[in-house]
Design an enzyme around this catalytic site. Structure first.
Site, PDB file in Angstrom:
ATOM      1  N   HIS A 269       0.870  -1.191   0.000  1.00  0.00           N
ATOM      2  CA  HIS A 269       0.000   0.000   0.000  1.00  0.00           C
ATOM      3  C   HIS A 269       0.900   1.233   0.000  1.00  0.00           C
ATOM      4  O   HIS A 269       1.715   1.373  -0.911  1.00  0.00           O
ATOM      5  CB  HIS A 269      -0.947  -0.080   1.205  1.00  0.00           C
ATOM      6  CG  HIS A 269      -2.061   0.906   1.244  1.00  0.00           C
ATOM      7  ND1 HIS A 269      -2.416   1.724   0.204  1.00  0.00           N
ATOM      8  CD2 HIS A 269      -2.941   1.201   2.252  1.00  0.00           C
ATOM      9  CE1 HIS A 269      -3.449   2.474   0.547  1.00  0.00           C
ATOM     10  NE2 HIS A 269      -3.783   2.181   1.779  1.00  0.00           N
ATOM     11  N   HIS A 308      -2.608  -2.535  -9.612  1.00  0.00           N
ATOM     12  CA  HIS A 308      -3.596  -1.867  -8.752  1.00  0.00           C
ATOM     13  C   HIS A 308      -4.854  -2.720  -8.709  1.00  0.00           C
ATOM     14  O   HIS A 308      -5.235  -3.332  -9.708  1.00  0.00           O
ATOM     15  CB  HIS A 308      -3.946  -0.477  -9.308  1.00  0.00           C
ATOM     16  CG  HIS A 308      -4.541   0.423  -8.272  1.00  0.00           C
ATOM     17  ND1 HIS A 308      -5.877   0.377  -7.955  1.00  0.00           N
ATOM     18  CD2 HIS A 308      -3.984   1.334  -7.456  1.00  0.00           C
ATOM     19  CE1 HIS A 308      -6.122   1.263  -7.003  1.00  0.00           C
ATOM     20  NE2 HIS A 308      -4.981   1.857  -6.671  1.00  0.00           N
ATOM     21  N   ASP A 364       2.558   5.233  -6.885  1.00  0.00           N
ATOM     22  CA  ASP A 364       3.820   5.107  -6.139  1.00  0.00           C
ATOM     23  C   ASP A 364       5.038   4.943  -7.036  1.00  0.00           C
ATOM     24  O   ASP A 364       6.166   4.987  -6.553  1.00  0.00           O
ATOM     25  CB  ASP A 364       3.731   3.902  -5.179  1.00  0.00           C
ATOM     26  CG  ASP A 364       2.745   4.180  -4.069  1.00  0.00           C
ATOM     27  OD1 ASP A 364       1.839   3.352  -3.847  1.00  0.00           O
ATOM     28  OD2 ASP A 364       2.849   5.243  -3.443  1.00  0.00           O
TER      29      ASP A 364
HETATM   30  C1  SDX Z   1      -1.545   2.068  -3.423  1.00  0.00           C
HETATM   31  O1  SDX Z   1      -6.219   0.576  -3.237  1.00  0.00           O
HETATM   32  C2  SDX Z   1      -5.764   1.745  -3.519  1.00  0.00           C
HETATM   33  O2  SDX Z   1      -6.445   2.587  -4.058  1.00  0.00           O
HETATM   34  C3  SDX Z   1      -4.320   1.983  -3.106  1.00  0.00           C
HETATM   35  C4  SDX Z   1      -3.713   3.300  -3.537  1.00  0.00           C
HETATM   36  C5  SDX Z   1      -4.348   4.477  -2.797  1.00  0.00           C
HETATM   37  O3  SDX Z   1      -4.247   5.599  -3.332  1.00  0.00           O
HETATM   38  O4  SDX Z   1      -4.824   4.272  -1.652  1.00  0.00           O
HETATM   39  O5  SDX Z   1      -3.897   3.456  -4.935  1.00  0.00           O
HETATM   40  C6  SDX Z   1      -2.223   3.364  -3.214  1.00  0.00           C
HETATM   41  O6  SDX Z   1      -1.444   1.285  -2.502  1.00  0.00           O
HETATM   42  C7  SDX Z   1      -1.047   1.723  -4.806  1.00  0.00           C
HETATM   43  C8  SDX Z   1      -0.441   0.291  -4.878  1.00  0.00           C
HETATM   44  C9  SDX Z   1       0.979   0.327  -4.333  1.00  0.00           C
HETATM   45  N1  SDX Z   1       1.523  -1.040  -4.246  1.00  0.00           N
HETATM   46  C10 SDX Z   1       2.435  -1.504  -5.092  1.00  0.00           C
HETATM   47  O7  SDX Z   1       2.865  -0.880  -6.048  1.00  0.00           O
HETATM   48  C11 SDX Z   1       2.962  -2.892  -4.752  1.00  0.00           C
HETATM   49  C12 SDX Z   1       3.048  -3.724  -6.030  1.00  0.00           C
HETATM   50  N2  SDX Z   1       1.705  -3.959  -6.497  1.00  0.00           N
HETATM   51  C13 SDX Z   1       1.098  -5.246  -6.157  1.00  0.00           C
HETATM   52  O8  SDX Z   1       1.426  -5.713  -4.891  1.00  0.00           O
HETATM   53  C14 SDX Z   1      -0.378  -5.319  -6.543  1.00  0.00           C
HETATM   54  O9  SDX Z   1      -0.484  -4.852  -7.823  1.00  0.00           O
HETATM   55  C15 SDX Z   1      -1.412  -4.626  -5.673  1.00  0.00           C
HETATM   56  C16 SDX Z   1      -1.304  -5.028  -4.253  1.00  0.00           C
HETATM   57  C17 SDX Z   1      -1.280  -3.151  -5.777  1.00  0.00           C
HETATM   58  C18 SDX Z   1      -2.783  -5.051  -6.198  1.00  0.00           C
HETATM   59  O10 SDX Z   1      -2.824  -6.400  -6.049  1.00  0.00           O
HETATM   60  P1  SDX Z   1      -4.158  -7.249  -6.405  1.00  0.00           P
HETATM   61  O11 SDX Z   1      -5.240  -6.387  -6.911  1.00  0.00           O
HETATM   62  O12 SDX Z   1      -4.443  -8.115  -5.236  1.00  0.00           O
HETATM   63  O13 SDX Z   1      -3.690  -8.066  -7.644  1.00  0.00           O
HETATM   64  P2  SDX Z   1      -3.184  -9.526  -7.551  1.00  0.00           P
HETATM   65  O14 SDX Z   1      -2.149  -9.640  -6.482  1.00  0.00           O
HETATM   66  O15 SDX Z   1      -4.369 -10.419  -7.502  1.00  0.00           O
HETATM   67  O16 SDX Z   1      -2.408  -9.684  -8.950  1.00  0.00           O
HETATM   68  C19 SDX Z   1      -3.060 -10.165 -10.104  1.00  0.00           C
HETATM   69  C20 SDX Z   1      -1.913 -10.769 -10.905  1.00  0.00           C
HETATM   70  C21 SDX Z   1      -1.106 -11.823 -10.109  1.00  0.00           C
HETATM   71  O17 SDX Z   1      -0.509 -12.665 -11.095  1.00  0.00           O
HETATM   72  P3  SDX Z   1      -1.149 -14.151 -11.271  1.00  0.00           P
HETATM   73  O18 SDX Z   1      -1.227 -14.775  -9.898  1.00  0.00           O
HETATM   74  O19 SDX Z   1      -2.526 -13.889 -11.884  1.00  0.00           O
HETATM   75  O20 SDX Z   1      -0.201 -14.858 -12.204  1.00  0.00           O
HETATM   76  O21 SDX Z   1      -0.951  -9.741 -11.235  1.00  0.00           O
HETATM   77  C22 SDX Z   1       0.289 -10.041 -10.611  1.00  0.00           C
HETATM   78  C23 SDX Z   1       0.006 -11.025  -9.485  1.00  0.00           C
HETATM   79  O22 SDX Z   1       1.155 -11.811  -9.232  1.00  0.00           O
HETATM   80  N3  SDX Z   1       0.787  -8.770 -10.067  1.00  0.00           N
HETATM   81  C24 SDX Z   1       2.049  -8.385 -10.161  1.00  0.00           C
HETATM   82  C25 SDX Z   1       2.085  -7.115  -9.572  1.00  0.00           C
HETATM   83  N4  SDX Z   1       0.860  -6.784  -9.146  1.00  0.00           N
HETATM   84  C26 SDX Z   1       0.059  -7.825  -9.443  1.00  0.00           C
HETATM   85  N5  SDX Z   1       3.136  -8.997 -10.674  1.00  0.00           N
HETATM   86  C27 SDX Z   1       4.282  -8.296 -10.604  1.00  0.00           C
HETATM   87  N6  SDX Z   1       4.408  -7.056 -10.047  1.00  0.00           N
HETATM   88  C28 SDX Z   1       3.331  -6.453  -9.539  1.00  0.00           C
HETATM   89  N7  SDX Z   1       3.445  -5.240  -9.003  1.00  0.00           N
END
Ligand code: SDX
Length: 443
Positions: A269, A308, A364
């Site tokens: 997050h 996201h 971010d």
């Molecule tokens: C913020 O919610 C909000 O609005 C948050 C925010 C706000 O203003 O409050 O926007 C701020 O928190 C932005 C997000 C910051 N976090 C990151 O950048 C961390 C990296 N991102 C991931 O951890 C992820 O994308 C999340 C946590 C942000 C979202 O995760 P989800 O929606 O639970 O997606 P998921 O984990 O189910 O992923 C779906 C697929 C998976 O692959 P498969 O299992 O289908 O093969 O996408 C992949 C994930 O492995 N994936 C990624 C990835 N994010 C998702 N793979 C590599 N790198 C990534 N960053």
């Protein structure tokens, strides 16, 4: 005319159920509970770990269209607010629902400035942390401690009390954040300078040294103010959900905000902006980008700052942050990490692994590059997210308190544990089984 209902047949009983589809294209989970195999049956539940397809509330504050990459605060597009507004005006909009006229803005600005000081004991309390304490940990503890300084905040159903706590938190968050930074640097605290703007005063409390009066660089001051606008609210994100869930027990807003800060601290997050810089520094140069991409595609690493839960398109905030970066570099000099970030983005946006998963840069991905160029240590990056998000958290909390449909948050579960079993005397017990959560030898 088509009826706004869902007709469900339970094939276990052959019974049909007509479930109303309500405004917002939702069905109430309570209607699912009516689907039973017998009158004594508990009824069906919806199962949605991490609530990825569950609306927890009705809200008027922020609208996001994840597919279109749209973000609006109270109906105003984020692009317009970033271009024409300032953070305090945007905070007023988010908290009160309308943009202020001149008179109300001036009053709001004065009311916030009245609360930039903190009780002297809070500074003493903060000195109890280790010198190398992560400022987000300091923020969690200090915001929680504020509940003991303002016992009147427990009057959560009193509108004036809610308004006062909102002004206090928006006013004091920068002061506490700056104090945490100064503490970590072994520098004396800098008292607020209410002649400066909200962002300007924050910069002064951070970076003032021996000069009589700190003069913020106007380009950096404006850049920080716009970054605050971009981070002010984001509907039901993890920390807003924490604010609402903890607040639903009718605890005071400082305790609920401490929970929200704790949620934001997580690397998935608000902590992501710090992790992005650590990842870019680990990559070290553009020629190593392909190797990182390979690790990410191999599932070894997350591409921090990408992806996201809601945006399945480019995060509109990331576009604006990227533009601000170059304005800041005019003053600070270019942060070389941006070249690595740009190459990461270029490759990722062309690579099917990311395209298929709709992974784009989020807010971010570029913000940390700016913060680092402005001289902030990485550990302060999530704090720079928490400060502006305070107005969003307080707006979400107040909306929850006022919502007649809301009550204490208490989800159900699906029990998958042991069936009932008799207690056995300790002498008769065997080695704990090798269950994945069994107590290991190093008890
Ligand atoms: C913020 O919610 C909000 O609005 C948050 C925010 C706000 O203003 O409050 O926007 C701020 O928190 C932005 C997000 C910051 N976090 C990151 O950048 C961390 C990296 N991102 C991931 O951890 C992820 O994308 C999340 C946590 C942000 C979202 O995760 P989800 O929606 O639970 O997606 P998921 O984990 O189910 O992923 C779906 C697929 C998976 O692959 P498969 O299992 O289908 O093969 O996408 C992949 C994930 O492995 N994936 C990624 C990835 N994010 C998702 N793979 C590599 N790198 C990534 N960053």
């Amino acid at each position: 005319m088509a009826k706004n209902t869902l007709t469900v047949t339970d094939n276990r009983t052959g019974k049909q159920y007509e479930i109303p589809i309500e405004e917002g294209d939702v069905i109430r989970a309570s209607h699912i509970k009516e689907i039973k195999v017998s009158p004594s049956d508990f009824g069906l539940m919806s199962y949605d770990p991490a609530f990825s397809n569950t609306a927890s509330c009705r809200s008027k504050i922020t609208f996001i269209d994840g597919d279109q990459g749209i973000l609006r605060y109270r109906g105003y597009p984020i692009e317009e607010l970033a271009d024409k507004s300032n953070y305090l005006e945007t905070a007023y909009l988010i908290v009160k629902g309308e943009l202020p006229d001149v008179k109300h803005f001036r009053a709001w600005e004065q009311n916030i400035k009245k609360h930039t000081m903190v009780h002297e004991n809070i500074k003493k309390f903060m000195e109890g942390f280790r010198y190398d304490a992560h400022p987000m940990g300091v923020l969690v503890g200090t915001v929680g401690a504020m509940s003991t300084f303002y016992p009147d905040a427990k009057n959560i159903f009193d509108l004036e009390s809610r308004r006062l706590q909102t002004r206090r938190l928006i006013g004091k968050m920068p002061t506490i954040a700056a104090a945490a930074y100064r503490l970590s640097r072994g520098l004396p605290y800098v008292y607020p300078d209410n002649e400066l703007s909200y962002a300007g005063n924050f910069l002064a409390m951070l970076f003032k040294m021996t000069e009589l009066r700190y003069k913020p660089n106007p380009i950096l001051e404006r850049a920080l103010d716009v970054l605050f606008i971009l981070h002010a609210d984001h509907e039901q994100n993890c920390s807003a959900n924490a604010m609402r869930s903890v607040g639903s027990s009718q605890v005071d807003p400082y305790s609920a905000t401490a929970a929200a800060v704790a949620a934001l601290y997580g690397p998935l997050h608000g902590g992501a902006n710090e992790q992005v810089i650590r990842m870019l520094m680990e990559i070290g140069s553009v020629k190593n980008v392909a190797d990182m991409i390979k690790k990410v595609k191999g599932g070894e690493r997350l591409l921090m700052g990408f992806g996201h839960r809601v945006y399945k398109n480019y995060d509109p905030r990331a576009k604006i942050v990227k533009k601000i970066a170059y304005e800041v570099f005019e003053v600070t000099g270019k942060n070389p990490l941006i070249d690595i970030a740009l190459e990461l983005e270029r490759i990722a946006l062309e690579d099917d692994y990311f395209v298929k998963r709709k992974l784009y840069p989020n807010v971010d991905f570029y913000s940390g590059i700016i913060y680092q160029a402005m001289g902030f240590p990485m550990t302060m990056f999530p704090v720079l997210f928490a400060i502006p998000r305070t107005s969003g958290w307080m707006a979400q909390w107040a909306e929850m308190v006022r919502d007649p449909e809301q009550k204490i948050a208490r989800p159900r579960q699906i029990y998958v544990g042991e069936p009932t079993r008799p207690y056995s005397p300790i002498e008769a017990r065997l080695e704990p089984t090798s269950r994945e959560d069994a107590v290991s030898d190093n008890i």
